[in-house]
Design a protein around this motif. Structure first.
Motif, PDB file in Angstrom:
ATOM      1  N   CYS A  95     -28.266   6.799 -10.952  1.00  0.00           N
ATOM      2  CA  CYS A  95     -27.301   6.850 -12.053  1.00  0.00           C
ATOM      3  C   CYS A  95     -27.625   7.987 -13.021  1.00  0.00           C
ATOM      4  N   THR A 112     -19.630  11.492 -17.010  1.00  0.00           N
ATOM      5  CA  THR A 112     -19.666  10.285 -16.180  1.00  0.00           C
ATOM      6  C   THR A 112     -20.089   9.089 -17.022  1.00  0.00           C
ATOM      7  N   ILE A 141     -21.451   5.199 -16.765  1.00  0.00           N
ATOM      8  CA  ILE A 141     -22.079   4.185 -15.923  1.00  0.00           C
ATOM      9  C   ILE A 141     -22.539   3.044 -16.814  1.00  0.00           C
ATOM     10  N   VAL A 147     -18.982   2.425 -12.421  1.00  0.00           N
ATOM     11  CA  VAL A 147     -19.178   3.869 -12.285  1.00  0.00           C
ATOM     12  C   VAL A 147     -17.820   4.557 -12.384  1.00  0.00           C
TER      13      VAL A 147
END
Length: 285
Positions: free
Chosen positions: A50, A60, A62, A77
């Motif tokens: 991750c 991104t 997560i 995700v």
């Protein structure tokens, strides 16, 4: 693919030993474990994965959720490139569904995808967890909202699961919610070869881009399916009878307004609240 039957034949030819099918599968699983490692070992690498994913894909998101024992319960995700593509270049449409995972560690996977100009699928977010339930959908959509925010004219396309509809109304109150035509065709049982004409008319109506084409197909359906044409209401006779029974039972109930969309229901035995916006009633639980 090295099959169990082939393992049995090779062992018999090379060593002149007869083994059972289960023994062949256990030997195969042991060999795969020596090559790839155990099934538990990748879980320890999840934090590193991750972290590297965020570095390689800026933006991104997560998120994880753990249970009472501190064990991983859900993983969310959303790649930064996918989020930017959806907000900048794709139509405001999200198609969502869940799938059951197979293998030693079973669970469910939630997936939200968009569609590009060529009607190609673009994955937006993914969630992996233990079960498919109302709280898990709430957690998933809350994280999705953190990624995309308030999108004008956003439309969700899902199956007819009541839990999904309720969660969308609560998390995305301004979004539209429509049903997948393929799931509707399965509910209508249009899979037999005898229903080829019905299936054709159904998909013609689903794929109509103009109101005139849609109405023409519906007129054709009314002509070929007179029983369906006689139904002037949106409900089936079975559902109408069920609602009439509920109305008869609840004739003596007392209802007290709390707000415009929230009411208290009292049937002299227990009390509950009815939320018209969320389409839910605590009295029925």
């Amino acid at each position: 693919m090295y099959r169990g039957k082939e393992i049995i034949e090779d062992v018999n030819q090379q060593f002149n030993i007869s083994i059972s099918y289960k023994q062949a599968l256990r030997a195969k699983m042991y060999a795969l474990q020596l090559l790839r490692g155990t099934l538990e070992s990748p879980f320890s690498l999840l934090p590193v994965y991750c972290h590297n994913l965020k570095i390689a894909n800026p933006g991104t998101m997560i998120k994880t959720a753990v249970d009472g024992l501190g064990q991983l319960n859900m993983l969310f995700v959303a790649l930064g490139c996918s989020i930017r593509s959806f907000l900048r270049h794709l139509r405001p449409l999200l198609i969502m569904d869940g799938a059951h995972l197979k293998g030693t560690y079973v669970g469910t996977m939630f997936l939200a995808v968009g569609m590009n100009g060529n009607n190609g699928i673009v994955p937006i977010t993914i969630r992996v967890g233990n079960t498919e339930s109302g709280p898990s959908w709430i957690w998933f959509l809350h994280k999705l909202r953190q990624c995309i925010g308030e999108v004008p004219n956003l439309t969700f396309l899902t199956d007819r699961a009541a839990s999904i509809d309720l969660v969308i109304r609560n998390v995305f109150p301004n979004a539209h919610h429509r049903f997948c035509c393929r799931h509707l065709s399965q509910n209508l049982r249009l899979t037999s070869s005898k229903d080829k004409m019905k299936r054709w008319m159904f998909w013609e109506a689903c794929k109509a881009y103009r109101v005139s084409d849609f109405e023409a197909t519906m007129d054709l359906m009314r002509h070929n399916l007179p029983n369906a044409a006689q139904m002037t209401n949106a409900m089936t006779p079975w559902m109408e009878a069920k609602i009439e029974k509920i109305i008869h039972i609840s004739a003596n109930w007392k209802v007290y307004p709390i707000s415009d969309l929230l009411f208290e229901v009292d049937d002299r035995y227990k009390k509950g609240t009815c939320n018209l916006h969320a389409k839910g009633c605590t009295w029925m639980q």
